[in-house]
Design an enzyme around this catalytic site. Structure first.
Site, PDB file in Angstrom:
ATOM      1  N   HIS A 113     -36.847  80.668 -17.193  1.00  0.00           N
ATOM      2  CA  HIS A 113     -35.551  80.248 -17.718  1.00  0.00           C
ATOM      3  C   HIS A 113     -34.726  79.502 -16.658  1.00  0.00           C
ATOM      4  O   HIS A 113     -33.497  79.662 -16.584  1.00  0.00           O
ATOM      5  CB  HIS A 113     -34.809  81.486 -18.230  1.00  0.00           C
ATOM      6  CG  HIS A 113     -33.873  81.217 -19.367  1.00  0.00           C
ATOM      7  ND1 HIS A 113     -32.564  80.814 -19.182  1.00  0.00           N
ATOM      8  CD2 HIS A 113     -34.045  81.267 -20.700  1.00  0.00           C
ATOM      9  CE1 HIS A 113     -31.976  80.665 -20.363  1.00  0.00           C
ATOM     10  NE2 HIS A 113     -32.854  80.921 -21.306  1.00  0.00           N
ATOM     11  N   HIS A 117     -34.249  87.769 -25.685  1.00  0.00           N
ATOM     12  CA  HIS A 117     -34.800  87.782 -24.323  1.00  0.00           C
ATOM     13  C   HIS A 117     -35.122  89.186 -23.815  1.00  0.00           C
ATOM     14  O   HIS A 117     -34.815  89.543 -22.676  1.00  0.00           O
ATOM     15  CB  HIS A 117     -33.832  87.096 -23.362  1.00  0.00           C
ATOM     16  CG  HIS A 117     -33.704  85.602 -23.548  1.00  0.00           C
ATOM     17  ND1 HIS A 117     -34.662  84.834 -24.158  1.00  0.00           N
ATOM     18  CD2 HIS A 117     -32.705  84.732 -23.181  1.00  0.00           C
ATOM     19  CE1 HIS A 117     -34.269  83.555 -24.164  1.00  0.00           C
ATOM     20  NE2 HIS A 117     -33.091  83.475 -23.590  1.00  0.00           N
ATOM     21  N   GLU A 174     -38.073  75.834 -21.887  1.00  0.00           N
ATOM     22  CA  GLU A 174     -38.775  77.122 -21.889  1.00  0.00           C
ATOM     23  C   GLU A 174     -40.087  77.015 -22.644  1.00  0.00           C
ATOM     24  O   GLU A 174     -40.088  76.963 -23.879  1.00  0.00           O
ATOM     25  CB  GLU A 174     -37.904  78.178 -22.571  1.00  0.00           C
ATOM     26  CG  GLU A 174     -36.576  78.388 -21.933  1.00  0.00           C
ATOM     27  CD  GLU A 174     -35.566  79.012 -22.904  1.00  0.00           C
ATOM     28  OE1 GLU A 174     -35.750  80.169 -23.284  1.00  0.00           O
ATOM     29  OE2 GLU A 174     -34.617  78.321 -23.298  1.00  0.00           O
TER      30      GLU A 174
HETATM   31  C1  BGC Z   1     -31.482  80.600 -25.837  1.00  0.00           C
HETATM   32  C2  BGC Z   1     -30.006  80.450 -26.067  1.00  0.00           C
HETATM   33  C3  BGC Z   1     -29.305  81.476 -25.228  1.00  0.00           C
HETATM   34  C4  BGC Z   1     -29.650  81.219 -23.789  1.00  0.00           C
HETATM   35  C5  BGC Z   1     -29.031  82.236 -22.893  1.00  0.00           C
HETATM   36  C6  BGC Z   1     -31.737  80.348 -24.392  1.00  0.00           C
HETATM   37  O1  BGC Z   1     -33.087  80.501 -24.118  1.00  0.00           O
HETATM   38  O2  BGC Z   1     -32.237  79.742 -26.646  1.00  0.00           O
HETATM   39  O3  BGC Z   1     -29.693  80.611 -27.427  1.00  0.00           O
HETATM   40  O4  BGC Z   1     -27.936  81.459 -25.401  1.00  0.00           O
HETATM   41  O5  BGC Z   1     -31.026  81.267 -23.619  1.00  0.00           O
HETATM   42  O6  BGC Z   1     -28.811  81.710 -21.679  1.00  0.00           O
END
Ligand code: BGC
Length: 369
Positions: free
Chosen positions: A193, A122, A332
């Protein structure tokens, strides 16, 4: 109608926590929360800290309104959240994982921060979820957040001008428009998210929600959640959501992919009938007791369905209720994880002179069945 509310109390709180905060002092003065309302009484709030959607208030089939997205009452909650759940934020410059934090572009190897060992997740340590964006009210139904990610910020090449606009329509849609340009070739993968629990935030798990995902294929992962590169059929696996089913139905099956993700934490390859760049239904989520429905439409080729496997009940949200294990899910819309290292996946490289335009719609309604 849009109200911009300066969070003086929150700012004072933040100023006492500068040591742990990951933005500069100058940024604090410009943190605001914007409220969008529509003619049906739907309310959406967003802040320019992380371009976070903090509240989504929608009616159930009896007209009772609940806030169905997980989050905090003030910005300091987002800044100090343990376990970094990325509640409601825009993640970038690269949503999801890049293997071992490395990729090669035009013959140069780039190294990113490893913030999710052994990978980069991310956007790195200070991703787009942890910076203060510029904010602009657009018309009477939208707010636009803009950010300049500097060349080599978090290890990524190129000055990237990025914006996200949230528009609330009278059809109970949140329309999300992403736009980006760069001065050097760079990978970009932007997504929203927000965690949903259609019973209301803090109201137990999402295992009783019924989900449909418009995808025949998904991208299996290895044991560090990096795609193997295969596009595998969902047919005959727990990943088959082509017909709506309860999220809890197959989640406890013995399955390597489920064990790698600790449940669902995978990217689905969306079926496309329309041309690239046109909106198409990606997923439909339904919660039977409230009747609330969320449809997700997107121009993106993939969707990561993450069912809150890392929530453990230690975070308390807006109404002081614990966010339990699988107490929220994230849908997402995105390009596929680790694309810069995966020659068979659609490219995520944005080049100088090109424009990234991407749209996703969260459409809310009720089903009286
Ligand atoms: C990911 C997860 C991660 C989470 C964090 C998601 O988008 O796929 O693996 O732990 O985000 O909040």
């Amino acid at each position: 109608m849009i109200r911009a509310i300066l969070l003086f109390a929150v700012l004072m709180n933040l100023l006492t926590q500068l040591a742990s905060a990951e933005v500069s002092v100058a940024d604090f003065d410009s943190i605001e929360v914007f409220t969008l309302t529509n003619s049906n009484g739907m309310v959406v709030k967003a802040t320019n800290y992380g371009a976070i959607i903090t509240n989504i208030e929608v009616p159930d089939r009896k007209g009772n309104v609940a806030d169905i997205t997980l989050g905090y009452n003030d910005v300091s909650g987002y800044m100090n959240a343990v376990d970094k759940p990325y509640f409601g934020s825009v993640v970038g410059r690269y949503g999801n994982r890049i293997a071992k934090g490395k990729f090669t572009l035009d013959g140069t190897e780039y190294t990113l921060a490893i913030n999710n060992y052994p990978n980069s997740l991310h956007g790195g340590i200070i991703g787009f979820d942890k910076v203060v964006w510029d904010a602009e009210i657009v018309g009477d139904k939208a707010v636009k957040f803009s950010y300049l990610a500097k060349d080599m910020e978090e290890g990524y090449p190129g000055n990237l001008n990025v914006s996200v606009t949230y528009t609330l329509t009278d059809e109970n849609e949140i329309v999300i428009d992403y736009h980006a340009t760069t001065d050097k070739s760079t990978p970009v993968n932007l997504t929203q998210h927000a965690y949903f629990n259609l019973k209301g935030e803090g109201e137990g798990t999402i295992l009783d929600h019924e989900l449909r995902i418009n995808a025949d294929l998904y991208t299996p992962v290895d044991n560090i959640l990096i795609p193997t590169g295969d596009l595998a059929p969902v047919d005959g696996t727990p990943f088959d959501f082509r017909e709506a089913k309860k999220i809890g139905q197959d989640i406890d099956q013995t399955d390597d992919q489920l064990s790698y993700g600790g449940g669902y934490d995978h990217n689905w390859v969306l079926n496309r009938e329309k041309r690239d760049g046109e909106l198409e239904l990606a997923a439909r989520l339904y919660e039977p007791t409230s009747g609330r429905v969320l449809e997700v439409l997107t121009t993106e080729p993939g969707i990561q369905f993450y069912c809150g496997n890392f929530l453990k009940g230690n975070l308390k949200g807006k109404s002081d209720k614990p966010y339990v294990y699988r107490g929220g899910l994230v849908l997402e819309t995105q390009h596929f994880p680790d694309s810069p290292n995966q020659p068979n996946f659609p490219t995520t490289i944005l080049k100088p002179g090109e424009t990234l335009d991407s749209q996703t719609v969260f459409k809310f309604s009720v089903d009286n069945e």
